[in-house]
Write a protein that holds these residues in place. Structure first.
Motif, PDB file in Angstrom:
ATOM      1  N   LEU A   1      24.185  43.883  32.455  1.00  0.00           N
ATOM      2  CA  LEU A   1      25.514  43.668  31.880  1.00  0.00           C
ATOM      3  C   LEU A   1      26.576  43.347  32.927  1.00  0.00           C
ATOM      4  O   LEU A   1      27.765  43.224  32.578  1.00  0.00           O
ATOM      5  N   LEU A   2      26.195  43.199  34.189  1.00  0.00           N
ATOM      6  CA  LEU A   2      27.193  43.013  35.237  1.00  0.00           C
ATOM      7  C   LEU A   2      27.947  41.693  35.096  1.00  0.00           C
ATOM      8  O   LEU A   2      29.168  41.638  35.304  1.00  0.00           O
ATOM      9  N   TRP A   3      27.256  40.603  34.750  1.00  0.00           N
ATOM     10  CA  TRP A   3      27.943  39.314  34.581  1.00  0.00           C
ATOM     11  C   TRP A   3      28.958  39.413  33.445  1.00  0.00           C
ATOM     12  O   TRP A   3      30.097  38.925  33.563  1.00  0.00           O
ATOM     13  N   ASP A   4      28.563  40.016  32.345  1.00  0.00           N
ATOM     14  CA  ASP A   4      29.487  40.172  31.226  1.00  0.00           C
ATOM     15  C   ASP A   4      30.670  41.068  31.602  1.00  0.00           C
ATOM     16  O   ASP A   4      31.808  40.824  31.171  1.00  0.00           O
ATOM     17  N   TYR A   5      30.405  42.084  32.418  1.00  0.00           N
ATOM     18  CA  TYR A   5      31.483  42.978  32.855  1.00  0.00           C
ATOM     19  C   TYR A   5      32.497  42.233  33.724  1.00  0.00           C
ATOM     20  O   TYR A   5      33.718  42.419  33.568  1.00  0.00           O
ATOM     21  N   CYS A   6      32.024  41.396  34.616  1.00  0.00           N
ATOM     22  CA  CYS A   6      32.931  40.630  35.483  1.00  0.00           C
ATOM     23  C   CYS A   6      33.823  39.709  34.650  1.00  0.00           C
ATOM     24  O   CYS A   6      35.045  39.617  34.894  1.00  0.00           O
ATOM     25  N   GLU A   7      33.246  39.037  33.675  1.00  0.00           N
ATOM     26  CA  GLU A   7      34.038  38.142  32.830  1.00  0.00           C
ATOM     27  C   GLU A   7      35.035  38.923  31.981  1.00  0.00           C
ATOM     28  O   GLU A   7      36.182  38.490  31.800  1.00  0.00           O
ATOM     29  N   GLU A   8      34.646  40.064  31.461  1.00  0.00           N
ATOM     30  CA  GLU A   8      35.557  40.876  30.658  1.00  0.00           C
ATOM     31  C   GLU A   8      36.705  41.411  31.501  1.00  0.00           C
ATOM     32  O   GLU A   8      37.855  41.498  31.037  1.00  0.00           O
ATOM     33  N   LEU A   9      36.428  41.772  32.753  1.00  0.00           N
ATOM     34  CA  LEU A   9      37.468  42.279  33.638  1.00  0.00           C
ATOM     35  C   LEU A   9      38.484  41.186  33.968  1.00  0.00           C
ATOM     36  O   LEU A   9      39.697  41.438  34.021  1.00  0.00           O
ATOM     37  N   LYS A  10      38.018  39.974  34.185  1.00  0.00           N
ATOM     38  CA  LYS A  10      38.937  38.862  34.448  1.00  0.00           C
ATOM     39  C   LYS A  10      39.754  38.507  33.217  1.00  0.00           C
ATOM     40  O   LYS A  10      40.940  38.177  33.318  1.00  0.00           O
ATOM     41  N   THR A  11      39.140  38.566  32.044  1.00  0.00           N
ATOM     42  CA  THR A  11      39.844  38.194  30.814  1.00  0.00           C
ATOM     43  C   THR A  11      40.912  39.213  30.441  1.00  0.00           C
ATOM     44  O   THR A  11      42.037  38.850  30.073  1.00  0.00           O
ATOM     45  N   SER A  12      40.576  40.492  30.524  1.00  0.00           N
ATOM     46  CA  SER A  12      41.525  41.531  30.118  1.00  0.00           C
ATOM     47  C   SER A  12      42.629  41.753  31.144  1.00  0.00           C
ATOM     48  O   SER A  12      43.731  42.179  30.783  1.00  0.00           O
ATOM     49  N   ASN A  13      42.369  41.493  32.433  1.00  0.00           N
ATOM     50  CA  ASN A  13      43.365  41.667  33.501  1.00  0.00           C
ATOM     51  C   ASN A  13      43.519  40.356  34.256  1.00  0.00           C
ATOM     52  O   ASN A  13      42.853  40.141  35.285  1.00  0.00           O
TER      53      ASN A  13
ATOM     54  N   VAL B   1      37.184  39.231  40.972  1.00  0.00           N
ATOM     55  CA  VAL B   1      35.865  39.856  40.850  1.00  0.00           C
ATOM     56  C   VAL B   1      34.834  38.836  41.323  1.00  0.00           C
ATOM     57  O   VAL B   1      34.799  37.710  40.814  1.00  0.00           O
ATOM     58  N   PHE B   2      34.037  39.221  42.272  1.00  0.00           N
ATOM     59  CA  PHE B   2      33.012  38.322  42.790  1.00  0.00           C
ATOM     60  C   PHE B   2      31.724  39.113  42.999  1.00  0.00           C
ATOM     61  O   PHE B   2      31.737  40.170  43.631  1.00  0.00           O
ATOM     62  N   MET B   3      30.632  38.580  42.443  1.00  0.00           N
ATOM     63  CA  MET B   3      29.332  39.224  42.593  1.00  0.00           C
ATOM     64  C   MET B   3      28.379  38.275  43.304  1.00  0.00           C
ATOM     65  O   MET B   3      28.315  37.080  42.978  1.00  0.00           O
ATOM     66  N   GLN B   4      27.642  38.810  44.242  1.00  0.00           N
ATOM     67  CA  GLN B   4      26.681  38.035  45.019  1.00  0.00           C
ATOM     68  C   GLN B   4      25.272  38.544  44.735  1.00  0.00           C
ATOM     69  O   GLN B   4      25.028  39.754  44.794  1.00  0.00           O
ATOM     70  N   CYS B   5      24.370  37.615  44.420  1.00  0.00           N
ATOM     71  CA  CYS B   5      22.978  37.967  44.132  1.00  0.00           C
ATOM     72  C   CYS B   5      22.055  37.233  45.090  1.00  0.00           C
ATOM     73  O   CYS B   5      22.393  36.166  45.620  1.00  0.00           O
TER      74      CYS B   5
ATOM     75  N   VAL C   1      35.801  43.885  43.893  1.00  0.00           N
ATOM     76  CA  VAL C   1      36.787  44.004  42.821  1.00  0.00           C
ATOM     77  C   VAL C   1      38.148  44.287  43.438  1.00  0.00           C
ATOM     78  O   VAL C   1      38.289  45.209  44.258  1.00  0.00           O
ATOM     79  N   CYS C   2      39.149  43.484  43.036  1.00  0.00           N
ATOM     80  CA  CYS C   2      40.542  43.724  43.400  1.00  0.00           C
ATOM     81  C   CYS C   2      41.371  43.512  42.137  1.00  0.00           C
ATOM     82  O   CYS C   2      41.596  42.380  41.709  1.00  0.00           O
ATOM     83  N   LEU C   3      41.795  44.610  41.518  1.00  0.00           N
ATOM     84  CA  LEU C   3      42.544  44.546  40.270  1.00  0.00           C
ATOM     85  C   LEU C   3      43.915  43.924  40.502  1.00  0.00           C
ATOM     86  O   LEU C   3      44.537  44.110  41.559  1.00  0.00           O
ATOM     87  N   ALA C   4      44.396  43.187  39.500  1.00  0.00           N
ATOM     88  CA  ALA C   4      45.677  42.497  39.633  1.00  0.00           C
ATOM     89  C   ALA C   4      46.826  43.478  39.843  1.00  0.00           C
ATOM     90  O   ALA C   4      47.746  43.216  40.628  1.00  0.00           O
ATOM     91  N   ALA C   5      46.790  44.632  39.165  1.00  0.00           N
ATOM     92  CA  ALA C   5      47.857  45.621  39.320  1.00  0.00           C
ATOM     93  C   ALA C   5      47.904  46.174  40.743  1.00  0.00           C
ATOM     94  O   ALA C   5      48.992  46.408  41.295  1.00  0.00           O
TER      95      ALA C   5
ATOM     96  N   VAL D   1      46.922  48.544  34.618  1.00  0.00           N
ATOM     97  CA  VAL D   1      45.553  48.033  34.444  1.00  0.00           C
ATOM     98  C   VAL D   1      45.253  48.056  32.949  1.00  0.00           C
ATOM     99  O   VAL D   1      45.274  49.120  32.321  1.00  0.00           O
ATOM    100  N   ASN D   2      44.980  46.901  32.387  1.00  0.00           N
ATOM    101  CA  ASN D   2      44.726  46.796  30.950  1.00  0.00           C
ATOM    102  C   ASN D   2      43.361  47.379  30.603  1.00  0.00           C
ATOM    103  O   ASN D   2      42.416  47.310  31.399  1.00  0.00           O
ATOM    104  N   PRO D   3      43.216  47.945  29.386  1.00  0.00           N
ATOM    105  CA  PRO D   3      41.924  48.546  28.991  1.00  0.00           C
ATOM    106  C   PRO D   3      40.876  47.489  28.685  1.00  0.00           C
ATOM    107  O   PRO D   3      41.191  46.302  28.503  1.00  0.00           O
ATOM    108  N   LEU D   4      39.623  47.925  28.615  1.00  0.00           N
ATOM    109  CA  LEU D   4      38.488  47.054  28.298  1.00  0.00           C
ATOM    110  C   LEU D   4      37.914  47.425  26.936  1.00  0.00           C
ATOM    111  O   LEU D   4      38.032  48.566  26.475  1.00  0.00           O
ATOM    112  N   ASN D   5      37.267  46.453  26.309  1.00  0.00           N
ATOM    113  CA  ASN D   5      36.596  46.667  25.035  1.00  0.00           C
ATOM    114  C   ASN D   5      35.246  47.341  25.251  1.00  0.00           C
ATOM    115  O   ASN D   5      34.781  47.518  26.391  1.00  0.00           O
TER     116      ASN D   5
END
Length: 681
Positions: free
Chosen positions: A192-204, A209-213, A227-231, A548-552
């Motif tokens: 679920l990490l890819w989905d989490y990164c996209e949700e974090l960018k969308t909500s905030n 957010v950058f992930m390296q594989c 991870v560096c939150l906008a707030a 920091v905005n909440p997540l679904n």
């Protein structure tokens, strides 16, 4: 004890033939069961009265682990003595046997005919039905609220509620199943990490957010996540001082790794998290990767305007030189002294080193170094080899408006997220995000409790400086300049227009020193007005003005088309896995307040035979060459002991009597001296 039909209202419903009997069989059993339960209640109340009527032969007994068949009915627990399971067995002659334990038995056929009220077995705590799966389902809510539920508390809870003992293996298996159901499996969390990164960018919006594989094995394998939150990003740029602390800590979960963090400092001298990352290990490459993203997020164009503080992590010094060439880098003095005391021990040396680190002027720093040189030349050479710009206030630049000697802001952040570091990857990231989300709101709401326009901690420092200002005598020189003399003979120059003092404390901290406050009081100026603006309430509101905005829920996250990453391979390290870091000799407590035994610091051994170091007389090679020690006689040893006791008695004031004559030894010794004199004459 005999009980009639009228007492219990048992009616005969089996006289109308076999067909009528089959139809009313279930009704008969229910009524009989209820009547037997009532009988047992009366039996418990009249436990002292035991009357047994002889009747028909006893049926085959059933033990407590017996599972009822189709022709048996189980009555609820608690109706019989000792809380034993009750079973009712039907026979061909319409006789029902209620069996409670090995010897306790009641046999009925419309009437109670046989009762043996003797118990020989106790309560049994070995229950095969208390399995790990069943325990995980029953205590799932408890583990959700307290993931660190101890084994002793868990075993006692199970013993009280389910009447069963729990082994250590069942406890760990049940805990693993419960936490797996709560947090999900490791495979699910990594997928679920890819989905989490996209949700974090969308909500905030504005969050980085950058992930390296690693795809060398033909499938994506998780390696790093930044991870560096906008707030946090906007809050740091709005009002935090340009000093960033860097630190790394271990991840204690199933898959090992390191958690890197960049932490700033707000207007109340509290830590302000800026960015964090999960990497495979702490080295030059991982730090270089982390600092590259951090430089872009903080929009650092001039490296000389940013300052760093660290504990000399692996590869961090080289990474800062590459990414931020020319920027100042400070080291934590506590970690510096920990390396110093490994070779040079002693309280006097410790005090001199810390006085040299706290010195704000160069001439005081040099004076402390000369004292260290007089105490230990090797210690002076060791400390003189370190760049003073990295560890002493006398060589710090005043630009960051901070004179901190310790990297406590990073240590505080690591302590705050301690519980998250043993969680799976997605739970770890979410725990840190929620902690930052709540912290920003709490800090913003705390402003309403301020009694002054400056932060509470800064106000305490200012009040402390006011008390020391009573020892200063200012003399006005004109144009806002003063010459300040102290009671101990020191003399300083203060300029209120430029907000400077020759002691350099005002420039380093942005808070008026005691010399400057004495000058302000001489001119009726409020010292709070000359405190640096970074400590004001308006600047504090700018820092914590973002949220920091909440997540679904994960089920509502937008699915990405990327291949889900797999967990990194588990590396089995030698020895038992460690949950706590290795404690230093000077540390007494670990996070949580639990005391630990301090590690023994061994001194250099010196042999008493040959005089050489690193061994004692037991392991000395010249020990065999030494002549044997002559053994003292037993009588000589006894005499010495008696003389020692006699001396102690004389010191206290007790007369020492002779064993044979009963007179005091002083008197006997005096008589012997007189006889010797007479013989000589």
């Amino acid at each position: 004890m005999c009980v009639s039909e009228e007492d219990y209202g048992i009616q005969d419903e089996f006289e109308n033939g076999e067909e009528q009997t089959k139809k009313n069989d279930s009704v008969r059993v229910e009524k009989f069961t209820a009547n037997v339960e009532n009988f047992l209640e009366i039996l418990v109340e009249e436990e002292g009265k035991k009357e047994v009527d002889e009747g028909e032969d006893e049926d085959e007994l059933i033990d407590s682990d017996y599972e009822p068949s189709d022709d048996e009915i189980v009555v609820d627990k608690g109706k019989s003595p000792n809380n034993v399971t009750q079973k009712i067995k039907k026979t061909d002659k319409d006789i029902m046997s209620l069996i409670l334990s090995v010897t306790w038995r009641i046999q009925c056929s419309r009437l109670v005919k046989t009762l043996n009220n003797t118990h020989t077995c106790g309560r049994v705590f070995k229950n095969k039905n208390v399995t790990a799966k069943w325990l995980a389902e029953k205590f799932e809510k408890k583990w959700k609220t307290d993931p660190y539920w101890s084994r002793a508390s868990f075993a006692q809870e199970v013993r009280d509620t389910t009447v069963g003992d729990v082994s250590l293996s069942i406890y760990y298996r049940a805990r693993k199943l419960a936490l797996k159901k709560i947090y999900g499996s490791l495979k699910e969390q990594y997928s679920l990490l890819w989905d989490y990164c996209e949700e974090l960018k969308t909500s905030n919006p504005g969050t980085t957010v950058f992930m390296q594989c690693n795809s060398e094995k033909g499938y994506p394998e998780f390696e790093r996540l930044y991870v560096c939150l906008a707030a946090c990003k906007l809050g740091f740029l709005a009002g935090c001082r340009p000093l960033v602390g860097l630190d790394g800590c271990h991840i204690k979960g199933h898959h090992q790794g390191q958690l890197l963090a960049a932490v700033g400092i707000d207007g109340n001298n509290s830590f302000f998290p800026v960015a964090y990352a999960v990497v495979e290990s702490e080295n030059k490459d991982s730090w270089n990767w982390f600092l590259g993203f951090l430089k872009d997020d903080l929009n650092i164009q001039d490296n000389s305007r940013i300052f760093w503080m660290s504990d000399k992590q692996k590869g961090l010094i080289e990474a800062i030189k590459i990414c931020f060439e020319g920027s100042a880098h400070r080291f934590c003095v506590r970690h510096l002294y920990n390396h110093f005391k490994k070779e040079f021990k002693g309280l006097v040396l410790k005090q001199v080193v810390w006085r040299a680190a706290r010195a704000t002027t160069i001439h005081r720093f040099e004076a402390e170094m000369e004292k260290l040189k007089g105490l230990n030349v090797d210690a002076y050479k060791w400390l003189d080899a370190k760049d003073p710009k990295t560890w002493t206030r006398s060589h710090f630049q005043p630009n960051p408006i901070c004179d901190m000697l310790l990297n406590n802001m990073c240590e505080s952040f690591n302590s705050a997220i301690l519980e998250a570091r043993d969680k799976p990857i997605l739970t770890l990231l979410e725990t840190i995000r929620r902690y930052i989300m709540v912290r920003l709101v709490m800090k913003k709401e705390s402003i309403s409790k301020w009694n002054h326009d400056i932060a509470p901690r800064i106000f305490k420092i200012l009040e402390n400086n006011k008390s020391h200002a009573l020892q200063c005598i200012p003399e006005y020189c004109g144009d806002g300049k003063f010459e300040v003399r102290c009671y101990f003979g020191d003399r300083y120059c203060v300029d209120l227009n430029t907000k400077t003092c020759s002691c350099r404390r005002w420039q380093l901290t942005g808070i008026p020193c005691s010399h400057g406050i004495s000058c302000m009081e001489d001119r009726d100026i409020n010292p709070e007005l000359l405190v640096h603006e970074c400590y004001n309430k308006t600047t504090y509101l700018k820092i914590y003005g973002y949220v920091v905005n909440p997540l679904n829920d994960p089920e509502a996250w937008r699915k990405t088309s990327l291949d889900p990453p797999r967990a990194p391979p588990f590396r089995t390290l030698p020895g038992r896995p460690k949950k706590l870091r290795t404690m230093e000799p000077g540390e007494v407590e670990v996070p949580g307040g639990r005391t630990v035994k301090m590690r023994r610091v061994q001194e250099v051994k010196t042999c008493s035979i040959c005089g050489k170091q690193n061994h004692n007389k037991k392991g000395c090679p010249k020990r065999e060459q030494q002549p044997p020690i002559e053994s003292k006689s037993i009588t000589t040893i006894k005499k010495k002991k008696e003389n020692k006791k006699d001396k102690m008695r004389r010191d206290i004031g007790i007369k020492v009597l002779d064993k044979h004559t009963g007179t005091s030894k002083e008197k006997r010794e005096g008589n012997e001296k007189e006889k010797n004199k007479e013989n000589v004459i």
